[in-house]
Design an enzyme around this catalytic site. Sequence first.
Site, PDB file in Angstrom:
ATOM      1  N   VAL A  86     -24.586  14.846  -0.424  1.00 31.81           N
ATOM      2  CA  VAL A  86     -24.069  14.052  -1.760  1.00 31.81           C
ATOM      3  C   VAL A  86     -24.926  14.674  -2.934  1.00 31.81           C
ATOM      4  O   VAL A  86     -24.283  14.424  -4.164  1.00 31.81           O
ATOM      5  CB  VAL A  86     -23.835  12.660  -1.695  1.00 31.81           C
ATOM      6  CG1 VAL A  86     -22.872  12.248  -0.542  1.00 31.81           C
ATOM      7  CG2 VAL A  86     -24.945  11.991  -1.175  1.00 31.81           C
ATOM      8  N   ASP A 177     -12.972  -6.073  -1.309  1.00 31.16           N
ATOM      9  CA  ASP A 177     -13.417  -7.242  -0.556  1.00 31.16           C
ATOM     10  C   ASP A 177     -12.499  -7.311   0.427  1.00 31.16           C
ATOM     11  O   ASP A 177     -11.404  -7.705   0.322  1.00 31.16           O
ATOM     12  CB  ASP A 177     -13.689  -8.312  -1.820  1.00 31.16           C
ATOM     13  CG  ASP A 177     -14.015  -9.643  -1.143  1.00 31.16           C
ATOM     14  OD1 ASP A 177     -13.851  -9.683   0.071  1.00 31.16           O
ATOM     15  OD2 ASP A 177     -14.892 -10.086  -1.684  1.00 31.16           O
ATOM     16  N   HIS A 178     -12.792  -6.952   1.550  1.00 30.74           N
ATOM     17  CA  HIS A 178     -11.804  -7.061   2.791  1.00 30.74           C
ATOM     18  C   HIS A 178     -11.284  -8.451   2.877  1.00 30.74           C
ATOM     19  O   HIS A 178     -10.204  -8.710   3.520  1.00 30.74           O
ATOM     20  CB  HIS A 178     -12.599  -6.362   4.228  1.00 30.74           C
ATOM     21  CG  HIS A 178     -13.422  -7.327   4.767  1.00 30.74           C
ATOM     22  ND1 HIS A 178     -14.704  -7.559   4.442  1.00 30.74           N
ATOM     23  CD2 HIS A 178     -13.221  -8.043   5.884  1.00 30.74           C
ATOM     24  CE1 HIS A 178     -15.280  -8.638   5.336  1.00 30.74           C
ATOM     25  NE2 HIS A 178     -14.486  -8.882   6.369  1.00 30.74           N
ATOM     26  N   LYS A 182      -6.798 -10.142   3.716  1.00 29.83           N
ATOM     27  CA  LYS A 182      -6.627 -10.998   5.018  1.00 29.83           C
ATOM     28  C   LYS A 182      -5.394 -11.570   4.727  1.00 29.83           C
ATOM     29  O   LYS A 182      -5.109 -12.387   3.732  1.00 29.83           O
ATOM     30  CB  LYS A 182      -7.726 -12.020   5.239  1.00 29.83           C
ATOM     31  CG  LYS A 182      -8.835 -11.384   5.926  1.00 29.83           C
ATOM     32  CD  LYS A 182     -10.120 -12.362   6.404  1.00 29.83           C
ATOM     33  CE  LYS A 182     -11.330 -11.756   6.881  1.00 29.83           C
ATOM     34  NZ  LYS A 182     -11.384 -11.148   7.944  1.00 29.83           N
ATOM     35  N   HIS A 240     -17.045 -12.616  -0.819  1.00 26.85           N
ATOM     36  CA  HIS A 240     -15.922 -13.363  -0.292  1.00 26.85           C
ATOM     37  C   HIS A 240     -15.886 -14.863  -0.440  1.00 26.85           C
ATOM     38  O   HIS A 240     -14.495 -15.238  -0.931  1.00 26.85           O
ATOM     39  CB  HIS A 240     -16.297 -13.438   1.337  1.00 26.85           C
ATOM     40  CG  HIS A 240     -16.608 -12.112   1.738  1.00 26.85           C
ATOM     41  ND1 HIS A 240     -15.926 -10.931   1.362  1.00 26.85           N
ATOM     42  CD2 HIS A 240     -17.444 -11.772   2.470  1.00 26.85           C
ATOM     43  CE1 HIS A 240     -16.708  -9.749   2.251  1.00 26.85           C
ATOM     44  NE2 HIS A 240     -17.388 -10.248   2.894  1.00 26.85           N
TER      45      HIS A 240
HETATM   46  C1  BG6 Z   1     -19.127  -8.757   5.617  1.00 24.15           C
HETATM   47  C2  BG6 Z   1     -20.481  -9.031   5.893  1.00 24.15           C
HETATM   48  O1  BG6 Z   1     -18.957  -8.379   4.385  1.00 24.15           O
HETATM   49  O2  BG6 Z   1     -18.484  -9.534   6.245  1.00 24.15           O
HETATM   50  C3  BG6 Z   1     -20.875  -9.436   7.324  1.00 24.15           C
HETATM   51  O3  BG6 Z   1     -21.430  -8.175   5.551  1.00 24.15           O
HETATM   52  C4  BG6 Z   1     -19.909 -10.333   7.782  1.00 24.15           C
HETATM   53  O4  BG6 Z   1     -22.070  -9.936   7.451  1.00 24.15           O
HETATM   54  C5  BG6 Z   1     -18.286  -9.924   7.514  1.00 24.15           C
HETATM   55  O5  BG6 Z   1     -20.064 -10.699   9.442  1.00 24.15           O
HETATM   56  C6  BG6 Z   1     -17.466 -11.067   7.984  1.00 24.15           C
HETATM   57  O6  BG6 Z   1     -16.162 -10.457   7.991  1.00 24.15           O
HETATM   58  P1  BG6 Z   1     -14.973 -11.024   8.978  1.00 24.15           P
HETATM   59  O7  BG6 Z   1     -13.795 -10.143   8.445  1.00 24.15           O
HETATM   60  O8  BG6 Z   1     -15.445 -10.738  10.194  1.00 24.15           O
HETATM   61  O9  BG6 Z   1     -14.898 -12.701   8.642  1.00 24.15           O
END
Ligand code: BG6
Length: 490
Positions: A86, A177-178, A182, A240
């Site tokens: 990179v 932000d996953h 959800k 989160h």
């Molecule tokens: C991540 C964190 O963003 O989210 C992790 O870096 C954490 O430490 C995870 O375990 C939790 O995600 P989920 O989807 O398993 O609740």
Amino acid sequence: NTEKKALFTIFGGTGDLAKRKLYPSLYRLYKKGYLKKQFAVIGTARREWTDDFYREIVIDSIRDITDSPEHALKFASHFYYQSHNVTDVNHYDTLKKLSNKLDEEYQLNGNRLFYLAMSPNFFGIISQNLKDRDLITTCGFNRLIIEKPFGHDFESALKLNNQIRASFEENQIYRIDHYLGKEMVQNISAVRFGNYIIESMWNSRYIDNIQITLSESLGVEERGGYYDTSGALRDMLQNHILQIISLLAMEPPTRLEDKEIRTEKIKALRAVRLFEPNEVTGHMVRGQYGPSLDDSSENLNGYREEINVAPDSQTETFVAGKILIDNFRWMDVPFYFRTGKRLAKKGTQIDIEFKNVPLNLFDNNDEPLPANILTIYIQPTEGFSLELNTKKIGLGLETETLKLEHKHSAETTANSPEAYEKLILDCLNGDSTNFTHWDEVATSWKFVDVIREHWDNETVNFPNYASGSMGPTASEQLLITDGFKWHWCP
Ligand code: BG6
């Protein structure tokens, strides 16, 4: 489903995230017809791999979800590997040639999605080179997806943002932000804005407090190196949890569209009361796991014994707190949250506790009636429950609490789209509703920085909770002081 045309370039193509989440999500979109013929993926990383080897890795990553080996092979034929450093500008020229070639071959109309799934240290340099070396097309869309962490405090996040903004506009940047992908986090808006009985009571007149628990049973596993410099505050609260709070607290948007929702989320986050340094202790609790007390447990070590963790580490693996939102809707309603590693049970849920009726008219009136609780189960169970007081069968007029409950079946949950699948599709559609805007990131860091700074100046007596418990006792005390208790006690 309408086919989306794009070239995906994944920086960090040999990494864990790519294998665990990105390739399976792309495959799911392929199965559903969102990706068909006109797409290609370039995986890049330092190491030298051939296309064939890369395709084997891709096939391996989707092994559990493939329709047939032929289908997997056909999917993988869209994948190309390019060894890439990179920091080496010349490498971007090679990448550009390959990109242009694939663009033509697959007729991608210049649509490009750059996925940065590697250390944030490189986000700036990559985005700069993508622009300087002309990988950004003039026709088609160019979008940048960025993984967390976005900085480690406000200053570093601002610096990083400025670097990226030098090459990409805010509306081209998709900060992941996953949790926003959800199913049940997205359901917060549906349950609030789709039900007048809920939304009309969604304020400080009827709600006593809100409790958000993100409980993990695993420890830090092999991520000690990263985690020891981060801690639960940065790892979970800054992103989160504050995102969940903004969705719970925001005003109804005029439309369910990115700009409208974002405006409301930002307003809610700006109303979160910033602590003065001397208020941190009264509002926040931190913890670090020690060994488990239960001999039968498989893993007995404490956090300080984990790989790549300092033996005298002051890093918190648990954080709980009380957040207050200074606006008309939420004045004086505490939003409690807790999250931690190695807790008793894995589970994420939101408990909304409503106020008691002013007077208990029933036979069992020596105590106040239990509060109505609306629970949103986010994971692993997905669903809702509502606790109501009803008449107990019998001659008198005693009450009992009933729980109305709907939990999605295991099958429904298993078949519901993965967070990454949804988010990648959103990005292909140019919909940034479920991504975090810079203003949200900035506001969240400012809130977290006060706490971090205060904590960094004090040494604590860690470890202070046993693996397999629900965190330090101070987390219980936080609510007891206000006359409440954690509703969920696994
Ligand atoms: C991540 C964190 O963003 O989210 C992790 O870096 C954490 O430490 C995870 O375990 C939790 O995600 P989920 O989807 O398993 O609740």
